[in-house]
Scaffold this motif. Structure first.
Motif, PDB file in Angstrom:
ATOM      1  N   LEU A  73       0.776  -1.273   0.122  1.00  0.00           N
ATOM      2  CA  LEU A  73      -0.084   0.080   0.011  1.00  0.00           C
ATOM      3  C   LEU A  73       0.977   1.246  -0.053  1.00  0.00           C
ATOM      4  O   LEU A  73       0.473   2.174  -0.753  1.00  0.00           O
ATOM      5  CB  LEU A  73      -0.794   0.032   1.026  1.00  0.00           C
ATOM      6  CG  LEU A  73      -2.096  -0.982   1.186  1.00  0.00           C
ATOM      7  CD1 LEU A  73      -2.981  -0.866   2.422  1.00  0.00           C
ATOM      8  CD2 LEU A  73      -2.918  -0.823   0.159  1.00  0.00           C
ATOM      9  N   ARG A  74       1.826   1.031   0.878  1.00  0.00           N
ATOM     10  CA  ARG A  74       2.713   2.699   0.890  1.00  0.00           C
ATOM     11  C   ARG A  74       3.565   2.890  -0.508  1.00  0.00           C
ATOM     12  O   ARG A  74       4.243   3.822  -0.568  1.00  0.00           O
ATOM     13  CB  ARG A  74       3.522   2.673   2.249  1.00  0.00           C
ATOM     14  CG  ARG A  74       4.579   1.306   2.002  1.00  0.00           C
ATOM     15  CD  ARG A  74       5.547   1.372   3.366  1.00  0.00           C
ATOM     16  NE  ARG A  74       6.492   0.413   3.403  1.00  0.00           N
ATOM     17  CZ  ARG A  74       7.340   0.422   4.127  1.00  0.00           C
ATOM     18  NH1 ARG A  74       7.444   1.311   5.478  1.00  0.00           N
ATOM     19  NH2 ARG A  74       8.356  -0.553   4.497  1.00  0.00           N
ATOM     20  N   ASN A  75       3.722   1.665  -1.088  1.00  0.00           N
ATOM     21  CA  ASN A  75       4.345   1.746  -2.486  1.00  0.00           C
ATOM     22  C   ASN A  75       3.526   2.111  -3.739  1.00  0.00           C
ATOM     23  O   ASN A  75       4.071   2.133  -4.716  1.00  0.00           O
ATOM     24  CB  ASN A  75       5.312   0.385  -2.787  1.00  0.00           C
ATOM     25  CG  ASN A  75       6.424   0.550  -2.025  1.00  0.00           C
ATOM     26  OD1 ASN A  75       7.426   1.007  -2.352  1.00  0.00           O
ATOM     27  ND2 ASN A  75       6.664  -0.508  -1.028  1.00  0.00           N
ATOM     28  N   ILE A  76       2.269   2.308  -3.489  1.00  0.00           N
ATOM     29  CA  ILE A  76       1.438   2.760  -4.549  1.00  0.00           C
ATOM     30  C   ILE A  76       1.678   4.039  -5.106  1.00  0.00           C
ATOM     31  O   ILE A  76       1.776   4.464  -6.272  1.00  0.00           O
ATOM     32  CB  ILE A  76       0.162   2.557  -4.164  1.00  0.00           C
ATOM     33  CG1 ILE A  76      -0.474   1.049  -4.046  1.00  0.00           C
ATOM     34  CG2 ILE A  76      -1.063   3.155  -5.387  1.00  0.00           C
ATOM     35  CD1 ILE A  76      -1.935   0.789  -3.517  1.00  0.00           C
ATOM     36  N   ALA A  77       1.859   5.169  -4.163  1.00  0.00           N
ATOM     37  CA  ALA A  77       2.097   6.452  -4.365  1.00  0.00           C
ATOM     38  C   ALA A  77       3.470   6.786  -5.236  1.00  0.00           C
ATOM     39  O   ALA A  77       3.438   7.419  -6.026  1.00  0.00           O
ATOM     40  CB  ALA A  77       2.027   7.454  -3.134  1.00  0.00           C
ATOM     41  N   PRO A  78       4.715   6.140  -4.639  1.00  0.00           N
ATOM     42  CA  PRO A  78       5.990   6.304  -5.253  1.00  0.00           C
ATOM     43  C   PRO A  78       5.929   5.859  -6.524  1.00  0.00           C
ATOM     44  O   PRO A  78       6.910   6.646  -7.250  1.00  0.00           O
ATOM     45  CB  PRO A  78       6.978   5.661  -4.400  1.00  0.00           C
ATOM     46  CG  PRO A  78       6.247   5.325  -2.885  1.00  0.00           C
ATOM     47  CD  PRO A  78       4.733   5.344  -3.470  1.00  0.00           C
ATOM     48  N   ILE A  79       5.083   4.932  -6.986  1.00  0.00           N
ATOM     49  CA  ILE A  79       5.377   4.383  -8.322  1.00  0.00           C
ATOM     50  C   ILE A  79       3.928   4.546  -9.017  1.00  0.00           C
ATOM     51  O   ILE A  79       3.480   3.748  -9.661  1.00  0.00           O
ATOM     52  CB  ILE A  79       5.854   3.161  -8.569  1.00  0.00           C
ATOM     53  CG1 ILE A  79       5.082   1.917  -7.537  1.00  0.00           C
ATOM     54  CG2 ILE A  79       7.405   2.957  -8.073  1.00  0.00           C
ATOM     55  CD1 ILE A  79       5.210   0.538  -7.988  1.00  0.00           C
ATOM     56  N   TRP A  80       3.228   5.573  -8.846  1.00  0.00           N
ATOM     57  CA  TRP A  80       1.829   5.707  -9.235  1.00  0.00           C
ATOM     58  C   TRP A  80       1.795   5.600 -10.766  1.00  0.00           C
ATOM     59  O   TRP A  80       0.898   5.261 -11.289  1.00  0.00           O
ATOM     60  CB  TRP A  80       1.507   7.078  -9.064  1.00  0.00           C
ATOM     61  CG  TRP A  80       2.125   8.142  -9.571  1.00  0.00           C
ATOM     62  CD1 TRP A  80       3.167   8.682  -8.825  1.00  0.00           C
ATOM     63  CD2 TRP A  80       2.039   8.883 -10.741  1.00  0.00           C
ATOM     64  NE1 TRP A  80       3.760   9.885  -9.650  1.00  0.00           N
ATOM     65  CE2 TRP A  80       3.141   9.781 -10.736  1.00  0.00           C
ATOM     66  CE3 TRP A  80       1.138   8.719 -11.848  1.00  0.00           C
ATOM     67  CZ2 TRP A  80       3.224  10.516 -12.056  1.00  0.00           C
ATOM     68  CZ3 TRP A  80       1.363   9.437 -12.970  1.00  0.00           C
ATOM     69  CH2 TRP A  80       2.275  10.445 -13.143  1.00  0.00           C
ATOM     70  N   TRP A  81       2.898   6.079 -11.662  1.00  0.00           N
ATOM     71  CA  TRP A  81       3.060   6.087 -13.001  1.00  0.00           C
ATOM     72  C   TRP A  81       2.934   4.447 -13.454  1.00  0.00           C
ATOM     73  O   TRP A  81       2.276   3.996 -14.229  1.00  0.00           O
ATOM     74  CB  TRP A  81       4.164   6.762 -13.516  1.00  0.00           C
ATOM     75  CG  TRP A  81       5.393   6.308 -12.996  1.00  0.00           C
ATOM     76  CD1 TRP A  81       5.993   6.721 -11.815  1.00  0.00           C
ATOM     77  CD2 TRP A  81       6.279   5.053 -13.104  1.00  0.00           C
ATOM     78  NE1 TRP A  81       7.111   6.161 -11.210  1.00  0.00           N
ATOM     79  CE2 TRP A  81       7.249   5.115 -12.071  1.00  0.00           C
ATOM     80  CE3 TRP A  81       6.299   4.119 -13.988  1.00  0.00           C
ATOM     81  CZ2 TRP A  81       8.444   3.987 -12.018  1.00  0.00           C
ATOM     82  CZ3 TRP A  81       7.381   3.241 -13.937  1.00  0.00           C
ATOM     83  CH2 TRP A  81       8.240   3.052 -13.063  1.00  0.00           C
TER      84      TRP A  81
END
Length: 291
Positions: A216-224
């Protein structure tokens, strides 16, 4: 007292007066064994684990759509296609028997068709796990495909089907509660939640963990990456689903024969992209300061 003759034939060991070493005298009438042949030795080669290479090009485009037709993948794609064709044709044939009044014949065919379907789905699930793990490690081609007994594959299929049904049931309940229908919300929910469930279970090493904080916390850093994943998989699924549903009513047996190999390729590409998501999380995602 003199020694026996056979004892006199043994070698004599005499202690040296200067040190603790011992001198050996030649035995009397010693038997000379034939010369032994010593094989030539080879240098010892230690296989060192290969470093995980980074995917060349853009991870969500390079080596994705052509992946099912790699030389290392085409055999697995063919096996999945054959399993889907046989099992799907069997299901369609049973439905045809029921509609034409052959209920007893349909019941006779139902059990073998069900077993073939379970075998096909089990092998497909095992292949998908191999694709995710190899791709997440950074490798382009999968060289180790599932092998062993069917029951080993079966226990990979059960968690995958459970995650898919759970993701669908969430949308089903939400759609029913909001009077939005059931099937469309169930499909959207499975489309959005299933990859999160799969990545969470693999990251935690347990199918019981469906939502991992690491994922879940890695969704934002690799949103692309997530954007490309949902866009590409959505287009692929629609390109397969719409023609299959529209043409199924005209020639169901022919459409199943043609669409099953396409579905096998779509499934391999889908899990290839999930593996690329896992790789991007490790490379560009959130890093724990304690590591």
């Amino acid at each position: 007292m003199p020694l026996p003759p056979d004892e006199q034939e043994h070698r004599k060991i005499e202690a040296s007066s200067d040190d603790d070493t011992y001198d050996l005298s030649e035995p009397v009438g010693a038997f000379k064994p034939p010369r032994a042949t010593i094989p030539k030795t080879r240098p010892l080669v230690v296989d060192e684990p290969a470093e995980s290479p980074e995917p060349t090009g853009f991870p969500f485009l390079t080596g994705v759509f052509e992946f099912p037709f790699y030389l290392q993948t085409i055999a697995a794609w063919g096996m999945i296609s054959i399993g889907l064709v046989v099992s799907a044709e069997g299901v369609v044939f049973c439905i045809y028997l029921v509609e034409t009044g052959g209920l007893i014949a349909a019941r006779c065919f139902a059990l073998p068709v069900f077993l073939i379907l379970m075998l096909s789905l089990s092998y497909t699930a095992a292949c998908c796990v191999a694709v995710i793990e190899t791709t997440a490690a950074g490798y382009d081609a999968v060289t180790e495909w599932p092998s062993g007994l069917w029951r080993d594959w079966f226990w990979m299929m059960v968690p995958a089907l459970g995650m898919l049904l759970l993701a669908m049931s969430i949308g089903w309940m939400i759609g029913g509660a909001l009077n939005l229908g059931k099937w469309l919300p169930a499909a959207v929910s499975a489309y959005l939640l299933f990859p999160i469930f799969v990545l969470s279970a693999l990251e935690a090493g347990s199918p019981m963990v469906l939502v991992s904080w690491t994922v879940l916390r890695n969704i934002a850093p690799i949103w692309w990456g997530w954007l490309f994943f949902y866009a590409e998989t959505g287009v692929l699924l629609l390109l397969w689903l719409v023609p299959t549903v529209v043409l199924f009513t005209f020639q169901p047996f022919v459409i199943v024969l043609l669409s099953a190999p396409v579905l096998a390729a779509v499934v391999l590409i889908y899990f290839r992209l999930i593996g690329r998501l896992a790789w991007c999380m490790a490379e560009y995602g959130y890093e724990d300061p304690e590591d």
